[in-house]
Design a protein around this motif. Sequence first.
Motif, PDB file in Angstrom:
ATOM      1  N   PHE A  83     -41.868  -5.286 -13.230  1.00  0.00           N
ATOM      2  CA  PHE A  83     -41.305  -6.917 -12.910  1.00  0.00           C
ATOM      3  C   PHE A  83     -42.085  -7.153 -11.271  1.00  0.00           C
ATOM      4  O   PHE A  83     -42.653  -8.174 -11.302  1.00  0.00           O
ATOM      5  CB  PHE A  83     -39.837  -6.404 -13.081  1.00  0.00           C
ATOM      6  N   ALA A  84     -41.978  -5.820 -10.527  1.00  0.00           N
ATOM      7  CA  ALA A  84     -42.038  -5.981  -9.424  1.00  0.00           C
ATOM      8  C   ALA A  84     -43.885  -6.343  -9.668  1.00  0.00           C
ATOM      9  O   ALA A  84     -44.069  -7.036  -8.278  1.00  0.00           O
ATOM     10  CB  ALA A  84     -42.332  -4.776  -8.390  1.00  0.00           C
ATOM     11  N   GLY A  85     -44.611  -5.827 -10.155  1.00  0.00           N
ATOM     12  CA  GLY A  85     -46.116  -6.044 -10.779  1.00  0.00           C
ATOM     13  C   GLY A  85     -46.003  -7.669 -10.831  1.00  0.00           C
ATOM     14  O   GLY A  85     -47.420  -8.339 -10.230  1.00  0.00           O
ATOM     15  N   TRP A  86     -45.609  -8.208 -12.120  1.00  0.00           N
ATOM     16  CA  TRP A  86     -45.752  -9.808 -12.500  1.00  0.00           C
ATOM     17  C   TRP A  86     -45.284 -10.343 -11.952  1.00  0.00           C
ATOM     18  O   TRP A  86     -45.560 -11.882 -10.659  1.00  0.00           O
ATOM     19  CB  TRP A  86     -44.992  -9.206 -13.815  1.00  0.00           C
ATOM     20  N   TYR A  87     -44.075  -9.900 -11.399  1.00  0.00           N
ATOM     21  CA  TYR A  87     -43.977 -11.231  -9.787  1.00  0.00           C
ATOM     22  C   TYR A  87     -44.449 -10.939  -7.802  1.00  0.00           C
ATOM     23  O   TYR A  87     -44.806 -12.494  -7.555  1.00  0.00           O
ATOM     24  CB  TYR A  87     -42.256 -11.220  -9.276  1.00  0.00           C
ATOM     25  N   ALA A  88     -45.153 -10.211  -8.195  1.00  0.00           N
ATOM     26  CA  ALA A  88     -46.238  -9.874  -7.482  1.00  0.00           C
ATOM     27  C   ALA A  88     -46.897 -11.316  -7.276  1.00  0.00           C
ATOM     28  O   ALA A  88     -47.832 -11.313  -6.515  1.00  0.00           O
ATOM     29  CB  ALA A  88     -46.492  -8.439  -6.709  1.00  0.00           C
ATOM     30  N   LEU A  89     -47.848 -10.753  -8.320  1.00  0.00           N
ATOM     31  CA  LEU A  89     -48.935 -11.864  -8.999  1.00  0.00           C
ATOM     32  C   LEU A  89     -48.686 -13.171  -9.246  1.00  0.00           C
ATOM     33  O   LEU A  89     -49.014 -13.918  -8.890  1.00  0.00           O
ATOM     34  CB  LEU A  89     -49.611 -11.017 -10.700  1.00  0.00           C
ATOM     35  N   TYR A  90     -47.527 -12.949  -9.709  1.00  0.00           N
ATOM     36  CA  TYR A  90     -47.190 -14.419  -9.980  1.00  0.00           C
ATOM     37  C   TYR A  90     -46.602 -15.153  -8.120  1.00  0.00           C
ATOM     38  O   TYR A  90     -47.077 -16.558  -7.685  1.00  0.00           O
ATOM     39  CB  TYR A  90     -45.724 -15.044 -10.410  1.00  0.00           C
ATOM     40  N   SER A  91     -46.332 -14.877  -6.807  1.00  0.00           N
ATOM     41  CA  SER A  91     -46.409 -14.990  -5.999  1.00  0.00           C
ATOM     42  C   SER A  91     -48.191 -15.167  -5.520  1.00  0.00           C
ATOM     43  O   SER A  91     -47.523 -15.777  -4.580  1.00  0.00           O
ATOM     44  CB  SER A  91     -45.596 -13.885  -5.316  1.00  0.00           C
ATOM     45  N   GLY A  92     -48.826 -14.536  -5.646  1.00  0.00           N
ATOM     46  CA  GLY A  92     -49.558 -15.004  -4.930  1.00  0.00           C
ATOM     47  C   GLY A  92     -50.798 -16.036  -5.344  1.00  0.00           C
ATOM     48  O   GLY A  92     -50.972 -16.575  -4.141  1.00  0.00           O
ATOM     49  N   LEU A  93     -50.304 -16.109  -6.510  1.00  0.00           N
ATOM     50  CA  LEU A  93     -50.730 -17.663  -6.996  1.00  0.00           C
ATOM     51  C   LEU A  93     -49.824 -18.654  -6.412  1.00  0.00           C
ATOM     52  O   LEU A  93     -50.161 -19.841  -6.163  1.00  0.00           O
ATOM     53  CB  LEU A  93     -50.681 -17.819  -8.755  1.00  0.00           C
ATOM     54  N   ALA A  94     -48.387 -18.624  -6.529  1.00  0.00           N
ATOM     55  CA  ALA A  94     -47.433 -19.230  -6.145  1.00  0.00           C
ATOM     56  C   ALA A  94     -47.580 -20.134  -4.570  1.00  0.00           C
ATOM     57  O   ALA A  94     -47.430 -21.221  -4.276  1.00  0.00           O
ATOM     58  CB  ALA A  94     -45.879 -19.104  -6.036  1.00  0.00           C
TER      59      ALA A  94
END
Length: 130
Positions: A83-94
């Motif tokens: 989850f933390a990995g996917w959330y970090a990827l999403y957060s960079g784009l967000a």
Amino acid sequence: MIRHVFNYESRSEPLLSRNGFARRLGINLLAAFVLIAISLLAGMAGYHHFESMAWIDAFANASMILSGMGPLQPMETWGGKCFAGWYALYSGLALILISGLILAPILHRLMHRFHLDTEDDEEAEERGSK
């Protein structure tokens, strides 16, 4: 609401009034705030679910990841790490999207002002066509 966020005047149209610009900027800021709130809530729910963090710890971790700083606590479970990995990827784009939402009306107004046709431009065109 989406129509108002991306509805910019073209080069041939006059510059938007200050009130219109303030309204446009306000709408974009509201859209950015809503995106931040949804992203933060999703991150908090993920950390709470996958890592069994207290809500305040989930808030701290989600807000740090969303702002690009990095997590406060290391993840201990496989699901939490995923989850933390996917959330970090999403957060960079967000972060990029939110920055664009906030800066778009300001940069558009600046560029529009530089490219407005002035009376001097119209007179030069008339002299050139004669």
